[in-house]
Structures are given as C-alpha cells and as structure tokens.
Write an enzyme that holds these catalytic residues in place. Structure first.
Site, short mmCIF file in Angstrom:
data_model
loop_
_atom_site.label_atom_id
_atom_site.label_comp_id
_atom_site.label_asym_id
_atom_site.label_seq_id
_atom_site.Cartn_x
_atom_site.Cartn_y
_atom_site.Cartn_z
N ILE A 314 92.09 -1.15 41.20
CA ILE A 314 91.24 -0.65 41.60
C ILE A 314 90.16 -0.24 39.40
O ILE A 314 91.20 0.36 39.25
CB ILE A 314 90.33 0.27 42.24
N PRO A 315 89.47 -1.40 38.74
CA PRO A 315 89.44 -1.39 37.74
C PRO A 315 88.73 -0.31 36.43
O PRO A 315 88.06 -0.57 36.30
CB PRO A 315 89.43 -2.84 37.70
N CYS A 316 89.39 1.36 37.24
CA CYS A 316 88.22 2.13 36.24
C CYS A 316 88.42 1.65 34.82
O CYS A 316 87.70 2.29 34.30
CB CYS A 316 88.95 3.42 37.21
N HIS A 317 89.67 1.66 34.21
CA HIS A 317 89.51 0.97 32.71
C HIS A 317 88.56 0.34 32.39
O HIS A 317 87.92 0.26 31.52
CB HIS A 317 90.97 0.08 32.59
N ARG A 318 87.94 -0.09 32.96
CA ARG A 318 86.04 -1.46 32.80
C ARG A 318 85.44 -0.56 32.78
O ARG A 318 84.16 -1.31 32.64
CB ARG A 318 86.43 -2.78 33.88
#
Length: 347
Positions: A314-318
């Site tokens: 779940i790409p919260c780094h984006r």
C-alpha cells in the site's frame, strides 16, 4: 542522486569494456554472487541477467550486497570510518556490538552515530542489532527453543532476548503459539529487515523492523486476533517476500498478495486510492482527497496515510507534500527517497 545513470545496456557495455569513465559514478551488483563491484573490476564478467546497476555505494549496501574483495569499491568516495565498521560487521555479523567496541576500533561513538544515520537512516549498533534479532526470529520460527534462539541472536541472557522481542512483537517469545491465527516472520530486504504478519489467506502487516510504531501495531493485531499471534511463516508471507524481491530489483511493481489492512471504512478508502497511484508517479494528500471525492478531508487523508500498516504494497511512500517535499514516512525518509528512486525504472 548526483548522477543520473544511463541505460542498463550502456552500463553493461561499459562493464564488459572496463570503461573507467564511470568509475566512482556507477557500480554493478551481481545477484548470483551477492557482491558489488566497480565497472572496472578485473574479475570475470557476470551475465547480463544477474546485473543490477547502482549510482552509489550506499544503495548497493542497502540492497544487501557485499563489497568485492578484488576491486574494493568501498574505498572510493566512502567515509573511511563507515567503510571500516561495515567491513568489521561483515567479518562478524553475529557479534553483539557495543559503543565500547566502536571506541576500541579507534572511533568516537557519537561521530559514528551521525555518520551512519546520515548515510543509512539508522545507527551502526541498530544495524548490527537487527541482524542478530533476525537470526533469533528465524530460530524460533524453525522450532528452536528460547535458549537456542537466544544463542542464535548472540544475546548475553534469555531475559535480554525476551525484552528485545517484547519491544518488537509486544510479548515474550515463550508466550507465542505455534498454531496461532496470525503468524509473524522476518523478511530480509535491500532496505533492511521487515516484519510480516499473515493469516493463512491474507497479509495483515508489513513494516520495517525499526519502525517506532511497530510494537503498537502488533498489539492492535493481537487484540484483533484475540491474542492468537505467533512466530511462523504462512503462504502470504512467502508471496509478499517474492514480490518485494522482484519490486526492489526493478523487475515488477505489481503486488497481488491478498491484503487485510484493517482500519475504518474511510481509511480503507484512502488506502485503496493509494494503490491506484502508478509506480513511478507521486501524489499529494489533496490529490488523494480529490480522488475519493472528499476534497475537504486533506488532513484526514494524511492521518490515514500515516496509519497504514502495510508498507510498500500500500504505497504511502508515493505521497509528497503540496510543495513536493518528502514529508514524513514511518520507515524513515531515507527509505522513502530510495523507494522513489527504485520506481523511476517503472515510470
């Protein structure tokens, strides 16, 4: 990155030619041997399929590769103190390092703390400790007794080992059930060890082992599973490990492991919107708020982003700040920067 790498084909041609033009600007990591080299290394050249090219020594180390003993890539552009201690850790990865040991190597511990934090986002002692904990976790997973796991992790006492696991898992290892509904295991990645918690069908948590919020998140999972949290490996953990390996190698950005992220309906809506952001692209909190038709909920979106307990998949780094800044990241800003760099290959 100070140097934008050319294509892998160009770099592989330079490797075959031992072209000195890229010396100090590009390195090759070889997956079949686990080492990284200068492009001018005199060793026999690896197959193209086994080569991964990096723009810094640090990213090679973060990806888990060891320095070549023929071309000595650490000696170029590397802090000598960091180089010496990394080499010492490579010689004794299971040693219980202390600040006295660092001082015995001739270095000031506070200087070393700053140097390692600046380059890796963690201290030298934290790096060494996580490696020991990883060995202990695997020993328990494989059915070893607590005392065997203690010895595998090289702690001085069983109580010290139990205390370390209490910080990471929220309970002593002797209280963890072998047939628990949820089972935790360690995954070694190029960005450091991660903890995965799975049921037989879904991944419930994926976090970096040094994330400060990890103990609290594990306690929440214990409550949700009515205390049934153990150490072991279930199929979703195997699957996410394979997907992480392919992702960090620049081969595949897809994450198809079934997820059970928990959370409120609003949080799950935000997390699903995050999964719709393509690899290689970024968004702001307000962009996500617009995507879920809640333009007034930017702050709530930011809180939901921070509450995500399944990193990378779940790409919260984006998600960046409105001004394009990295903003916060539970796994550390150095990891967020590295993940964005990895995803340039997917843009």
């Amino acid at each position: 990155m100070l140097f934008d790498l050319p294509s892998d084909d160009t770099l592989y041609a330079a490797l075959l030619a031992r072209d000195p033009a890229y010396d100090g600007q590009a390195w090759v990591a070889v997956t079949s041997t686990g080492i990284f080299c200068r492009l001018t290394c005199p060793a026999p050249k690896p197959k193209r399929v086994n080569c991964r090219f990096h723009a810094s020594v640090a990213t090679c180390l973060e990806a888990g590769f060891r320095p070549c003993k023929r071309c000595h890539p650490l000696t170029e552009g590397q802090d000598p103190a960091v180089r010496d201690l990394l080499e010492a850790l490579e010689r004794a990865p299971d040693r219980r390092w202390t600040e006295d040991d660092v001082a015995a190597q001739g270095y000031d511990p506070s200087t070393i703390r700053r140097a390692f934090r600046r380059q890796f986002g963690m201290t030298f002692l934290a790096m060494a400790r996580l490696r020991r904990l990883g060995r202990g976790a695997k020993a328990l997973r494989d059915g070893g007794a607590v005392i065997e796991a203690q010895l595998a992790a090289d702690f001085d006492s069983a109580s010290g080992f139990r205390a370390a696991f209490a910080r990471h898992l929220g309970t002593a290892p002797g209280h963890l059930k072998a047939d628990a509904l949820l089972q935790a295991d360690w995954i070694d990645t190029g960005l450091g060890p991660m903890v995965a918690v799975s049921s037989k069908t879904h991944l419930h948590l994926l976090e970096f082992a040094d994330r400060p919020a990890l103990p609290r998140e594990l306690k929440v999972l214990q409550r949700e599973a009515k205390g049934s949290l153990g150490l072991g490996r279930l199929p979703p953990t195997d699957r996410i490990e394979a997907e992480l390996t392919a992702y960090l190698a620049g081969q595949d950005a897809a994450f198809d492991t079934p997820l059970h992220p928990g959370g409120t309906p609003f949080q799950r809506q935000v997390w699903e919107a995050l999964r719709q952001v393509p690899a290689g692209q970024t968004r702001s909190y307000s962009d996500i708020a617009q995507a879920i038709a809640r333009p007034e909920a930017t702050r709530a979106v930011a809180r939901a982003n921070g509450a995500n307990r399944i990193a990378i998949a779940i790409p919260c780094h984006r998600i960046l700040g409105a001004d394009g800044s990295l903003t916060g990241y539970g796994g550390g800003l150095w990891r967020k920067r590295r993940l964005i760099e990895v995803e340039r290959a997917y843009a």
